[in-house]
Design an enzyme around this catalytic site. Structure first.
Site, PDB file in Angstrom:
ATOM      1  N   LYS A 159      43.922 -43.186  30.216  1.00  0.00           N
ATOM      2  CA  LYS A 159      42.810 -44.042  30.652  1.00  0.00           C
ATOM      3  C   LYS A 159      41.600 -43.882  29.713  1.00  0.00           C
ATOM      4  O   LYS A 159      41.040 -44.877  29.241  1.00  0.00           O
ATOM      5  CB  LYS A 159      42.423 -43.713  32.100  1.00  0.00           C
ATOM      6  CG  LYS A 159      43.565 -44.006  33.083  1.00  0.00           C
ATOM      7  CD  LYS A 159      43.204 -43.765  34.526  1.00  0.00           C
ATOM      8  CE  LYS A 159      43.120 -42.304  34.918  1.00  0.00           C
ATOM      9  NZ  LYS A 159      44.392 -41.576  34.799  1.00  0.00           N
ATOM     10  N   THR A 160      41.234 -42.620  29.426  1.00  0.00           N
ATOM     11  CA  THR A 160      40.099 -42.387  28.519  1.00  0.00           C
ATOM     12  C   THR A 160      40.403 -42.972  27.146  1.00  0.00           C
ATOM     13  O   THR A 160      39.546 -43.606  26.517  1.00  0.00           O
ATOM     14  CB  THR A 160      39.838 -40.862  28.390  1.00  0.00           C
ATOM     15  OG1 THR A 160      39.859 -40.287  29.688  1.00  0.00           O
ATOM     16  CG2 THR A 160      38.529 -40.572  27.707  1.00  0.00           C
ATOM     17  N   ASP A 211      34.785 -41.616  34.373  1.00  0.00           N
ATOM     18  CA  ASP A 211      36.021 -41.013  34.851  1.00  0.00           C
ATOM     19  C   ASP A 211      35.805 -40.594  36.310  1.00  0.00           C
ATOM     20  O   ASP A 211      34.669 -40.356  36.718  1.00  0.00           O
ATOM     21  CB  ASP A 211      36.332 -39.782  33.983  1.00  0.00           C
ATOM     22  CG  ASP A 211      37.808 -39.427  34.025  1.00  0.00           C
ATOM     23  OD1 ASP A 211      38.587 -40.170  34.634  1.00  0.00           O
ATOM     24  OD2 ASP A 211      38.174 -38.395  33.433  1.00  0.00           O
ATOM     25  N   THR A 229      42.138 -41.744  39.959  1.00  0.00           N
ATOM     26  CA  THR A 229      43.498 -41.430  40.384  1.00  0.00           C
ATOM     27  C   THR A 229      43.697 -41.966  41.813  1.00  0.00           C
ATOM     28  O   THR A 229      44.802 -41.957  42.326  1.00  0.00           O
ATOM     29  CB  THR A 229      43.726 -39.905  40.404  1.00  0.00           C
ATOM     30  OG1 THR A 229      42.624 -39.309  41.094  1.00  0.00           O
ATOM     31  CG2 THR A 229      43.805 -39.336  39.009  1.00  0.00           C
ATOM     32  N   ARG A 255      49.915 -36.608  27.942  1.00  0.00           N
ATOM     33  CA  ARG A 255      49.170 -35.351  27.740  1.00  0.00           C
ATOM     34  C   ARG A 255      50.123 -34.158  27.786  1.00  0.00           C
ATOM     35  O   ARG A 255      50.036 -33.240  26.969  1.00  0.00           O
ATOM     36  CB  ARG A 255      48.068 -35.196  28.790  1.00  0.00           C
ATOM     37  CG  ARG A 255      47.361 -33.841  28.698  1.00  0.00           C
ATOM     38  CD  ARG A 255      46.181 -33.694  29.634  1.00  0.00           C
ATOM     39  NE  ARG A 255      45.062 -34.501  29.209  1.00  0.00           N
ATOM     40  CZ  ARG A 255      44.376 -35.307  30.006  1.00  0.00           C
ATOM     41  NH1 ARG A 255      44.698 -35.397  31.280  1.00  0.00           N
ATOM     42  NH2 ARG A 255      43.373 -36.016  29.546  1.00  0.00           N
TER      43      ARG A 255
HETATM   44  P1  ADP Z   1      43.537 -39.802  31.126  1.00  0.00           P
HETATM   45  O1  ADP Z   1      42.141 -40.265  30.791  1.00  0.00           O
HETATM   46  O2  ADP Z   1      44.349 -40.870  31.814  1.00  0.00           O
HETATM   47  O3  ADP Z   1      43.572 -38.487  31.871  1.00  0.00           O
HETATM   48  P2  ADP Z   1      43.795 -39.477  28.236  1.00  0.00           P
HETATM   49  O4  ADP Z   1      43.377 -40.837  27.787  1.00  0.00           O
HETATM   50  O5  ADP Z   1      42.771 -38.385  28.090  1.00  0.00           O
HETATM   51  O6  ADP Z   1      44.322 -39.528  29.744  1.00  0.00           O
HETATM   52  O7  ADP Z   1      45.139 -39.113  27.434  1.00  0.00           O
HETATM   53  C1  ADP Z   1      45.600 -37.796  27.276  1.00  0.00           C
HETATM   54  C2  ADP Z   1      46.217 -37.596  25.906  1.00  0.00           C
HETATM   55  O8  ADP Z   1      47.464 -38.291  25.863  1.00  0.00           O
HETATM   56  C3  ADP Z   1      45.378 -38.176  24.763  1.00  0.00           C
HETATM   57  O9  ADP Z   1      44.860 -37.152  23.979  1.00  0.00           O
HETATM   58  C4  ADP Z   1      46.316 -38.951  23.894  1.00  0.00           C
HETATM   59  O10 ADP Z   1      46.566 -38.233  22.705  1.00  0.00           O
HETATM   60  C5  ADP Z   1      47.601 -39.023  24.649  1.00  0.00           C
HETATM   61  N1  ADP Z   1      47.937 -40.420  24.996  1.00  0.00           N
HETATM   62  C6  ADP Z   1      47.635 -41.039  26.157  1.00  0.00           C
HETATM   63  N2  ADP Z   1      48.150 -42.286  26.173  1.00  0.00           N
HETATM   64  C7  ADP Z   1      48.787 -42.461  25.003  1.00  0.00           C
HETATM   65  C8  ADP Z   1      49.541 -43.550  24.445  1.00  0.00           C
HETATM   66  N3  ADP Z   1      49.735 -44.676  25.127  1.00  0.00           N
HETATM   67  N4  ADP Z   1      50.050 -43.397  23.206  1.00  0.00           N
HETATM   68  C9  ADP Z   1      49.879 -42.228  22.533  1.00  0.00           C
HETATM   69  N5  ADP Z   1      49.200 -41.151  23.018  1.00  0.00           N
HETATM   70  C10 ADP Z   1      48.663 -41.257  24.238  1.00  0.00           C
END
Ligand code: ADP
Length: 350
Positions: free
Chosen positions: A78-79, A123, A172, A231
């Site tokens: 998401k981030t 977030d 979430t 992640r």
């Molecule tokens: P969330 O905000 O949903 O908790 P993040 O955006 O922080 O998740 O993603 C976590 C890690 O996973 C990031 O550092 C990134 O490297 C990896 N990641 C997430 N989605 C992808 C994607 N679609 N393709 C490649 N790497 C991804």
């Protein structure tokens, strides 16, 4: 051997936590692994199409993107998407989170410093304090900020005009958002767990960025254990790399990945101690269920919300658990995974 089991006392394996941990960042910042464009962002095909249309249309109109709400379990990207959208729009992304916006002035400080078209990423938006949330209503709808100046009888409300910005909220628990807030998002989109093939692609890309060699099957071995979550996939890859370095091996094969992950006590389906306890309780104490969420929470010592938002979605995704109106049920594959025979009445489901 320098690698020890990472199972902690509660039987939980920190390697399989979908939330970010401090260990995810120091050696190589997680940021350096983040894809920088929609094209580089793997998986989530339909969501990417929707966003790419939204970006294209906003650019043609010369307007900022509509406010966007992204929901789904932690670690799914998401981030990363918020950062990519800012990049695609050629604007800045400012990152904050619901719990850190305790006082209204925290959000005011952020809003007045935005430039036109910037993205404000919030977030855990379901954890915004009520007053902050109310301040956001006018900001999102009319790009206006009502602030109170002065105190007591001399207090006045002044209205400030804000630059047109885009709020990207992540959560979430979409159900925990108030409807006035949810209704102010033009786009509400769900992120889903990644398939093993998509995770294998992500692992291969990360391996390239880390200057490592990995075979297609090696990537698949890690992907299988990553709970559908990028992640976790990246984190497991880094631990396998440590093992390969100690072993003086240059290419990560499925055998090497399998041995390293076994040493790290990573379950072949990516289950961690809490998943196992949940399923074991259901099977041993309730003959597979149904059992209520609160009962399971009490018996596993976990918070019901965490069980619902973090553990259950993955167990349902892999067909180990079912939510029924009467409670949670462990399905036959869960029995088999834990080395037990499912009861006869459940067998036809196999
Ligand atoms: P969330 O905000 O949903 O908790 P993040 O955006 O922080 O998740 O993603 C976590 C890690 O996973 C990031 O550092 C990134 O490297 C990896 N990641 C997430 N989605 C992808 C994607 N679609 N393709 C490649 N790497 C991804």
């Amino acid at each position: 051997m320098a690698i020890v089991s990472s199972q902690d006392e509660g039987g939980r394996n920190p390697l399989l936590k979908p939330q970010a941990t401090p260990q995810d960042t120091p050696v190589l910042p997680e940021d350096s692994l983040r894809p920088r464009s929609l094209e580089e962002y793997l998986g989530q095909t339909e969501l990417k199409q929707i966003l790419s249309i939204a970006v294209g249309a906003a650019k043609v109109r010369g307007e900022p993107l509509d406010h966007l709400l992204l929901y789904g379990p932690p670690g799914l990207g998401k981030t990363t998407l918020a950062l990519i959208l800012a990049q695609e729009m050629g604007r800045q992304c400012h990152i904050t989170s619901g719990p850190s916006l305790e006082r209204p002035r925290d959000i005011v400080g952020l809003l007045v410093n935005l430039e036109p078209g910037d993205i404000l990423f919030v977030d855990e938006i379901h954890r915004l304090p009520r007053v902050t949330e109310e301040t956001l209503y006018a900001a999102m709808e009319d790009f206006r900020l009502d602030v109170t100046v002065g105190k007591g009888t001399t207090a006045r409300t002044r209205s400030l005009t804000l630059p047109k910005f885009t709020l990207v909220g992540a959560t979430t628990r979409v159900g925990a958002l108030s409807s006035p807030l949810r209704d102010r998002f033009g786009l509400v989109q769900k992120l889903r767990f990644y398939t093993v093939a998509e995770l294998a692609q992500i692992i291969t890309r990360t391996a390239q960025l880390l200057n490592m060699q990995i075979t297609a099957l090696g990537a698949e071995t890690i992907a299988q254990r990553s709970r559908g979550t990028p992640r976790i996939a990246n984190r497991l890859l880094k631990r396998v790399r440590d093992y390969a370095q100690i072993q003086n091996v240059e290419i990560i094969t499925p055998e090497l990945a399998g041995t390293a992950l076994e040493l790290l006590a990573v379950d072949p389906q990516g289950l961690d101690g809490v998943d196992r306890t949940l399923l074991t309780v259901l099977i041993e104490q309730f003959q597979g269920g149904p059992a209520g969420l609160d009962t399971l929470a009490a018996m596993t010592g976990e918070d019901p919300q965490t069980i619902e938002d973090v553990y259950e979605p993955y167990l349902m995704q892999i067909g180990y658990l079912q939510r029924t109106p009467r409670g949670r049920m462990a399905l036959p594959p869960a029995w088999v995974h834990l080395g037990r025979t499912p009861p006869a009445q459940q067998l036809p489901l196999l």
